[in-house]
Structure formats: C-alpha cells, structure tokens
Design an enzyme around this catalytic site. Sequence first.
Site, PDB file in Angstrom:
ATOM      1  N   GLY A   1       0.989  -1.279   0.089  1.00 58.74           N
ATOM      2  CA  GLY A   1       0.029   0.122  -0.025  1.00 58.74           C
ATOM      3  C   GLY A   1       0.911   1.150  -0.128  1.00 58.74           C
ATOM      4  N   ASN A   2       0.166   2.447   0.328  1.00 56.97           N
ATOM      5  CA  ASN A   2       0.949   3.682   0.188  1.00 56.97           C
ATOM      6  C   ASN A   2       0.182   4.374   1.367  1.00 56.97           C
ATOM      7  OD1 ASN A   2      -0.968   5.673  -0.877  1.00 56.97           O
ATOM      8  ND2 ASN A   2      -1.113   4.121  -2.645  1.00 56.97           N
ATOM      9  N   ARG A   3       0.831   5.719   1.550  1.00 59.66           N
ATOM     10  CA  ARG A   3       0.317   6.370   2.860  1.00 59.66           C
ATOM     11  C   ARG A   3      -0.761   7.423   2.635  1.00 59.66           C
ATOM     12  NH1 ARG A   3       4.882   5.529   5.859  1.00 59.66           N
ATOM     13  NH2 ARG A   3       6.856   5.167   4.999  1.00 59.66           N
TER      14      ARG A   3
END
Length: 216
Positions: A29-31
């Site tokens: 995932g990403n932030r």
Amino acid sequence: FIEPKLKGKKIIVTAGGTKEAIDPVRYIGNRSSGKMGIAMAQVARDLGADVTLITSVKTELSGVNKIEIQTADELMAALRQEFPQADVLVMAAAVADFKPMTVADQKIKKNPNEDIFTIKLTKNPDILKTIAATKTNQFVVGFAAETQNLLDNAEKKLNSKNADVILANNVAQAGAGFGVDTNKMTLLQKNHTPETWPLMSKVDVAKKFWDFYLQQ
Ligand code: C5P
C-alpha cells in the site's frame, strides 16, 4: 445556508491509496490518508451534488454513495460502472503503480531457510488515462503529488492523462500532502497559466476547487 449550486450534478470522487493484495492477509500500500478526496466529496455534497465516493479508506462521511474498494483493479471496475453517468470525476486516489503478479490464495508461510523473499510486481493500468479516454462530456480532474519539478511533471500529466485539470502539490513541502489536514495546490488547466493557491485546509482547497469548477 449554502446555496446548492451543484444540484443535479453527478460527481465521482476517488480517495485513498489502493491496497494491492499479496495473500489473504497482506498487501502493498501507500501512505495516502484519503483526506483530500474526502474533503472534495464533502464539499460537493454540501453544495447539493449527487456524490459517489469510491474509497479504500473508511469514512464517516454521510450523504454520499460509498463504494469501498481495495485494489486498482476494483477501482477501475467501479469507475467503468459509474463514469458514463457522471458529470465530474475527481481522481484523488493514490493508485499503486504496481501490484503483485500473483495473489496467493493461502497465507504465505515463512521459510526458515530464506532471508530474502521476492515478490514480482506487474504494472497497474493508468486508471485516469484509461477512463478519461472514454469521456463524452465529463469534466475530469487528476492529481499530481510531486517532490521535484512540480510544474513540468504536472503539465505532462495534464496532457498525457486526458484530464481537464490537474491539481498539483509538492509533497516534500511542510504542510502539504500525505496525512496532514492542509495542502498547497497549483491548478493547471490547458491554455491557462498555472494558478498557485496559498497553504490552506483540505476542506478550503475543496471549496476553492468547486468555486473554480462552477465558473467553467
Ligand atoms: O502518474 P501519477 O501517479 O503521478 O498520476 C497521478 C494521477 O493519476 C492521480 O489523479 C491518480 O489518481 C491517477 N492515477 C491513476 N492510475 C494509476 C496511477 C495514477 O488513475 N495507475
């Protein structure tokens, strides 16, 4: 009292980072917090629009149709359904550029003899580019989060992604970008000089954006 200036408009907003499954319990995932997209949806709702929020993050926001997605493929499928009937697409989701090539159907076990574990990734489609290429008269808004050469990179996105507008921000700058409640945006539109807005709350960015849209 807010005048319902977007009444009758069907607006799709995508928000949050995609989560690309590795196995049933893990993902890449990403932030992205989803805050910018959720603010866009909230303000559009307040202005009377019929809002569909396609999101990977849970939100309490009421008065919108919510479609929960995890992966880029699910986001694409949801947009294929919703986009033809829409007036506006605000593509604020942070789509992962790559996804695991295969998704294990069982939880992957540690191998005590292996210190290195490799996951092969394959490219996700560019959803904005693909969906915007099918537009009839929808107004399409893309985002560009950059750490350098903001205007150059955003200008390229405006042209390559079939977007009417790109909202660009330098995420390396204090108070802008991931996880915070503020943003400093530059709005790019074809044949117009880029317009940089002061640092403001994401809700104020959304208000300023919908004001801009209503003047088009
Ligand atoms: O190319 P980049 O990721 O910087 O572009 C950002 C814009 O493109 C955002 O609006 C994002 O939602 C969209 N995007 C997309 N599909 C991808 C990557 C980005 O729709 N695979």
